[in-house]
Design an enzyme around this catalytic site. Structure first.
Site, PDB file in Angstrom:
ATOM      1  N   ARG A   1       9.690  -0.074  -1.402  1.00 46.65           N
ATOM      2  CA  ARG A   1      10.455   0.148  -2.626  1.00 46.65           C
ATOM      3  C   ARG A   1      10.982   1.575  -2.742  1.00 46.65           C
ATOM      4  O   ARG A   1      12.017   1.824  -3.342  1.00 46.65           O
ATOM      5  CB  ARG A   1       9.574  -0.131  -3.842  1.00 46.65           C
ATOM      6  CG  ARG A   1       9.200  -1.546  -4.048  1.00 46.65           C
ATOM      7  CD  ARG A   1       8.394  -1.644  -5.315  1.00 46.65           C
ATOM      8  NE  ARG A   1       8.959  -0.773  -6.325  1.00 46.65           N
ATOM      9  CZ  ARG A   1       9.939  -1.087  -7.143  1.00 46.65           C
ATOM     10  NH1 ARG A   1      10.466  -2.279  -7.092  1.00 46.65           N
ATOM     11  NH2 ARG A   1      10.382  -0.222  -8.023  1.00 46.65           N
TER      12      ARG A   1
ATOM     13  N   LYS B   1       1.824  10.970   1.277  1.00 47.40           N
ATOM     14  CA  LYS B   1       2.893   9.971   1.457  1.00 47.40           C
ATOM     15  C   LYS B   1       3.918  10.069   0.331  1.00 47.40           C
ATOM     16  O   LYS B   1       5.120  10.104   0.584  1.00 47.40           O
ATOM     17  CB  LYS B   1       2.277   8.562   1.474  1.00 47.40           C
ATOM     18  CG  LYS B   1       3.291   7.453   1.348  1.00 47.40           C
ATOM     19  CD  LYS B   1       2.662   6.085   1.365  1.00 47.40           C
ATOM     20  CE  LYS B   1       2.265   5.537   0.021  1.00 47.40           C
ATOM     21  NZ  LYS B   1       3.360   5.065  -0.837  1.00 47.40           N
ATOM     22  N   ASN B   2       3.444  10.129  -0.911  1.00 51.15           N
ATOM     23  CA  ASN B   2       4.371  10.077  -2.041  1.00 51.15           C
ATOM     24  C   ASN B   2       5.139  11.380  -2.264  1.00 51.15           C
ATOM     25  O   ASN B   2       6.024  11.434  -3.109  1.00 51.15           O
ATOM     26  CB  ASN B   2       3.640   9.667  -3.321  1.00 51.15           C
ATOM     27  CG  ASN B   2       3.304   8.193  -3.317  1.00 51.15           C
ATOM     28  OD1 ASN B   2       3.698   7.461  -2.412  1.00 51.15           O
ATOM     29  ND2 ASN B   2       2.566   7.754  -4.329  1.00 51.15           N
TER      30      ASN B   2
ATOM     31  N   ASP C   1      -3.155   4.830  -8.897  1.00 51.33           N
ATOM     32  CA  ASP C   1      -3.394   4.656  -7.459  1.00 51.33           C
ATOM     33  C   ASP C   1      -4.860   4.861  -7.063  1.00 51.33           C
ATOM     34  O   ASP C   1      -5.207   4.681  -5.896  1.00 51.33           O
ATOM     35  CB  ASP C   1      -2.495   5.606  -6.645  1.00 51.33           C
ATOM     36  CG  ASP C   1      -1.050   5.128  -6.606  1.00 51.33           C
ATOM     37  OD1 ASP C   1      -0.783   4.002  -7.049  1.00 51.33           O
ATOM     38  OD2 ASP C   1      -0.182   5.888  -6.125  1.00 51.33           O
TER      39      ASP C   1
ATOM     40  N   ARG D   1       0.553   1.287   5.542  1.00 52.30           N
ATOM     41  CA  ARG D   1       1.675   1.908   4.825  1.00 52.30           C
ATOM     42  C   ARG D   1       1.254   3.236   4.207  1.00 52.30           C
ATOM     43  O   ARG D   1       2.092   4.090   3.951  1.00 52.30           O
ATOM     44  CB  ARG D   1       2.166   0.973   3.700  1.00 52.30           C
ATOM     45  CG  ARG D   1       2.899  -0.257   4.196  1.00 52.30           C
ATOM     46  CD  ARG D   1       3.514  -1.003   3.028  1.00 52.30           C
ATOM     47  NE  ARG D   1       3.969  -0.051   2.046  1.00 52.30           N
ATOM     48  CZ  ARG D   1       3.704  -0.099   0.742  1.00 52.30           C
ATOM     49  NH1 ARG D   1       2.998  -1.087   0.251  1.00 52.30           N
ATOM     50  NH2 ARG D   1       4.140   0.824  -0.072  1.00 52.30           N
TER      51      ARG D   1
ATOM     52  N   ARG E   1       8.314  -3.859 -11.551  1.00 55.57           N
ATOM     53  CA  ARG E   1       8.803  -2.559 -11.089  1.00 55.57           C
ATOM     54  C   ARG E   1      10.329  -2.432 -11.077  1.00 55.57           C
ATOM     55  O   ARG E   1      10.961  -2.304 -10.024  1.00 55.57           O
ATOM     56  CB  ARG E   1       8.216  -2.235  -9.713  1.00 55.57           C
ATOM     57  CG  ARG E   1       6.714  -2.189  -9.756  1.00 55.57           C
ATOM     58  CD  ARG E   1       6.102  -1.761  -8.463  1.00 55.57           C
ATOM     59  NE  ARG E   1       6.107  -0.335  -8.269  1.00 55.57           N
ATOM     60  CZ  ARG E   1       5.536   0.257  -7.228  1.00 55.57           C
ATOM     61  NH1 ARG E   1       4.956  -0.447  -6.307  1.00 55.57           N
ATOM     62  NH2 ARG E   1       5.565   1.567  -7.120  1.00 55.57           N
TER      63      ARG E   1
ATOM     64  N   CYS F   1       7.233  -6.768  -6.634  1.00 52.99           N
ATOM     65  CA  CYS F   1       6.171  -6.501  -5.676  1.00 52.99           C
ATOM     66  C   CYS F   1       4.862  -6.948  -6.286  1.00 52.99           C
ATOM     67  O   CYS F   1       4.823  -7.331  -7.464  1.00 52.99           O
ATOM     68  CB  CYS F   1       6.140  -5.041  -5.236  1.00 52.99           C
ATOM     69  SG  CYS F   1       5.342  -3.960  -6.382  1.00 52.99           S
TER      70      CYS F   1
HETATM   71  C1  UD1 Z   1       5.176   5.878  -7.943  1.00 49.80           C
HETATM   72  C2  UD1 Z   1       4.285   5.929  -6.719  1.00 49.80           C
HETATM   73  C3  UD1 Z   1       3.178   4.892  -6.815  1.00 49.80           C
HETATM   74  C4  UD1 Z   1       2.420   5.050  -8.127  1.00 49.80           C
HETATM   75  C5  UD1 Z   1       3.363   5.092  -9.319  1.00 49.80           C
HETATM   76  C6  UD1 Z   1       2.661   5.428 -10.628  1.00 49.80           C
HETATM   77  C7  UD1 Z   1       5.814   6.713  -5.016  1.00 49.80           C
HETATM   78  C8  UD1 Z   1       6.596   6.394  -3.786  1.00 49.80           C
HETATM   79  N1  UD1 Z   1       5.128   5.695  -5.547  1.00 49.80           N
HETATM   80  O1  UD1 Z   1       5.786   4.588  -7.970  1.00 49.80           O
HETATM   81  O2  UD1 Z   1       2.305   5.073  -5.707  1.00 49.80           O
HETATM   82  O3  UD1 Z   1       1.537   3.952  -8.285  1.00 49.80           O
HETATM   83  O4  UD1 Z   1       4.385   6.085  -9.109  1.00 49.80           O
HETATM   84  O5  UD1 Z   1       1.994   6.639 -10.514  1.00 49.80           O
HETATM   85  O6  UD1 Z   1       5.790   7.835  -5.472  1.00 49.80           O
HETATM   86  N2  UD1 Z   1       9.509   1.593 -14.802  1.00 49.80           N
HETATM   87  C9  UD1 Z   1      10.494   0.965 -15.536  1.00 49.80           C
HETATM   88  N3  UD1 Z   1      11.808   1.229 -15.212  1.00 49.80           N
HETATM   89  C10 UD1 Z   1      12.172   2.085 -14.212  1.00 49.80           C
HETATM   90  C11 UD1 Z   1      11.151   2.727 -13.489  1.00 49.80           C
HETATM   91  C12 UD1 Z   1       9.837   2.460 -13.807  1.00 49.80           C
HETATM   92  O7  UD1 Z   1      10.214   0.176 -16.427  1.00 49.80           O
HETATM   93  O8  UD1 Z   1      13.367   2.274 -13.984  1.00 49.80           O
HETATM   94  C13 UD1 Z   1       8.082   1.314 -15.115  1.00 49.80           C
HETATM   95  C14 UD1 Z   1       7.337   0.634 -13.976  1.00 49.80           C
HETATM   96  O9  UD1 Z   1       7.521  -0.762 -13.995  1.00 49.80           O
HETATM   97  C15 UD1 Z   1       5.895   1.026 -14.232  1.00 49.80           C
HETATM   98  C16 UD1 Z   1       6.046   2.448 -14.825  1.00 49.80           C
HETATM   99  O10 UD1 Z   1       7.399   2.557 -15.243  1.00 49.80           O
HETATM  100  O11 UD1 Z   1       5.313   0.191 -15.179  1.00 49.80           O
HETATM  101  C17 UD1 Z   1       5.732   3.571 -13.864  1.00 49.80           C
HETATM  102  O12 UD1 Z   1       6.374   3.332 -12.643  1.00 49.80           O
HETATM  103  P1  UD1 Z   1       6.920   4.506 -11.706  1.00 49.80           P
HETATM  104  O13 UD1 Z   1       6.309   5.791 -12.084  1.00 49.80           O
HETATM  105  O14 UD1 Z   1       8.406   4.421 -11.666  1.00 49.80           O
HETATM  106  O15 UD1 Z   1       6.360   4.049 -10.296  1.00 49.80           O
HETATM  107  P2  UD1 Z   1       7.044   4.338  -8.912  1.00 49.80           P
HETATM  108  O16 UD1 Z   1       7.852   5.580  -9.015  1.00 49.80           O
HETATM  109  O17 UD1 Z   1       7.708   3.096  -8.399  1.00 49.80           O
END
Ligand code: UD1
Length: 421
Positions: free
Chosen positions: A93, A22-23, A308, A400, A122, A117
């Protein structure tokens, strides 16, 4: 809302095919926006988040054709709207992933802010900061990100925090930018790698793939000919079924998977007492009917233990022999499954981002509620080893991210059924 009813006590046995990741599928479908010619993507999992992404591309006026093998062809020539509306973004998201490609190719994008969420706030500040450094003008108004740029330019970026979709969004934006972009502290997750390979197949020039420094040399346009790209197998689905087998003392073989992307999960499962053998694209786990031993885990970005898989390992630890410590460092609020497991008799104490779990021989079935995707899967796993019928409510979260979970678990001998509401 559908529910799942699981009658605990069966030992999982048999073979299963793993679906596409999925990711990886989500950013790759978003990346098709960069291509001027049609591209075809295969091994796309049949999931609610994929349907949402297709609806999002459809909303933009893009032509999408799905063949009998569920390969998806995307032709962006008919694009008419550069927008991701709130109605779609609020359910997923990852819709934020269209921001980079839309802005880079068309110079404009209007994308709803994802909002909070269940697992934490996030934010997307890193995505926006990096795009601004590449020359984008960004305003946030009425819940929407409005971004514009004549042409993005390459620059040297150091991400404050490792972010998976952040790295992917910026990589996609950089592909058509003028000059070279360097991303430091980039995410190294296998899904980021898969997206990089896909982008290179489109004609992008990305190096440093799979490392924390990714270099993208911008190109004028992407016009691949007859591209068919097969998505990587899902490592989290793989890990979930392996854990399901381990928790029930079972013996299963998973095919069409990718053991290399799961090394830490396999290592931890071996620590529980599982005998594991792997080939290039299969994994066999045999627990020899034993109750698992408790294992402590600390989540962190790849190649460390994936957040995850935290909830599923928590389920395993509830019935393991011994005490484990589970530390969640990626998301601030990712222990909601624990309250539900406590209702099933689990002995867990939470101290900030750490959970201490005393394993007990058996859980007791209870009605429980799924709060997010992986939490839902962990409650199904708990149900597999609980005495009685566990009812998992709000399973739309599971749909999902897990393709036909009840069919796949039934194939392995579980007693599970879906009850429509
Ligand atoms: C992706 C995965 C999700 C997984 C996560 C961590 C997808 C679609 N989803 O989510 O399944 O759990 O990686 O492996 O690939 N953060 C900030 N600012 C930002 C972006 C992120 O502070 O602009 C923080 C987030 O709040 C979190 C951390 O960085 O604490 C990691 O998040 P991130 O790797 O961005 O998660 P996703 O990409 O949303």
């Amino acid at each position: 809302m559908d529910k799942l009813i699981i009658t605990g006590g069966q030992t999982l046995k048999g073979e299963l095919r793993i679906s596409g990741a999925k990711n990886a599928a989500l950013p790759i479908l978003a990346a098709t926006l960069l291509s001027e010619t049609p591209v075809k993507v295969g091994n796309v999992p049949h999931l609610h988040d994929i349907t949402t992404t297709i609806a999002l591309l459809g909303h933009m006026g893009i032509t999408i054709t799905i063949d009998e093998r569920l390969n998806i062809e995307i032709d962006t020539q008919s694009i008419s709207r550069l927008e991701a509306p709130y109605e779609l973004v609020k359910t997923m998201r990852a819709s934020i992933l269209v921001l980079g490609p839309l802005l880079s190719r068309f110079g404009k994008a209007h994308v709803s802010l994802p909002g909070g969420c269940a697992i934490g706030t996030r934010p997307v500040n890193i995505h926006l900061d990096c795009l601004t450094k590449m020359g984008a003008e960004i305003t946030v108004k009425n819940g929407y990100i409005h971004a514009s740029a004549e042409r993005l330019h390459g620059t040297h970026l150091v991400m404050d925090q490792v972010t998976v979709t952040g790295t992917e969004n910026i990589m996609m934006a950089a592909v058509l930018a003028e000059g070279t972009t360097i991303i430091e502290n980039a995410a190294k997750e296998p899904e980021v790698e898969d997206l990089s390979h896909f982008l290179n197949c489109l004609g992008a020039k990305i190096t440093g793939i799979g490392t924390s420094t990714i270099t993208i040399e911008g190109v004028e346009k992407l016009q691949p000919k007859d591209l068919f790209y097969k998505i990587l197998p899902d490592r989290i689905e793989t890990g979930t079924y392996l854990t399901a087998a381990a928790i029930t003392g079972g013996h299963i073989k998973l095919k069409d998977t990718h053991p290399k992307s799961l090394e830490i999960v396999i290592k931890k499962l071996r620590e529980t007492g599982a005998e594991i053998t792997c080939g290039d694209d299969w994994i066999e786990l045999n627990m020899h009917g034993q109750r698992p031993k408790a294992v402590s885990i600390d989540t962190a970005p790849f190649p460390a233990f994936p957040t995850d898989m935290q909830a599923q390992f928590t389920a395993l630890n509830t019935i393991a022999t011994g005490t484990s410590i589970i530390t969640e460092t990626v998301f601030e609020n990712r222990f909601m499954h624990i309250q539900e497991m406590q209702r099933m008799g689990a002995q867990i104490t939470i101290k900030q981002n750490t959970a201490i779990c005393e394993g007990i021989p058996e859980l007791t079935a209870a009605p429980v509620m799924a709060t997010d995707l992986r939490a839902s899967a962990s409650l199904v796993l708990a149900g597999l080893v609980a005495k009685g019928d566990t009812i998992v409510d709000r399973i739309y979260h599971i749909d999902r991210g897990y393709e036909c979970i009840e069919e796949k678990l039934t194939q392995l001998g579980a007693t599970i059924r879906r009850v429509p509401h």
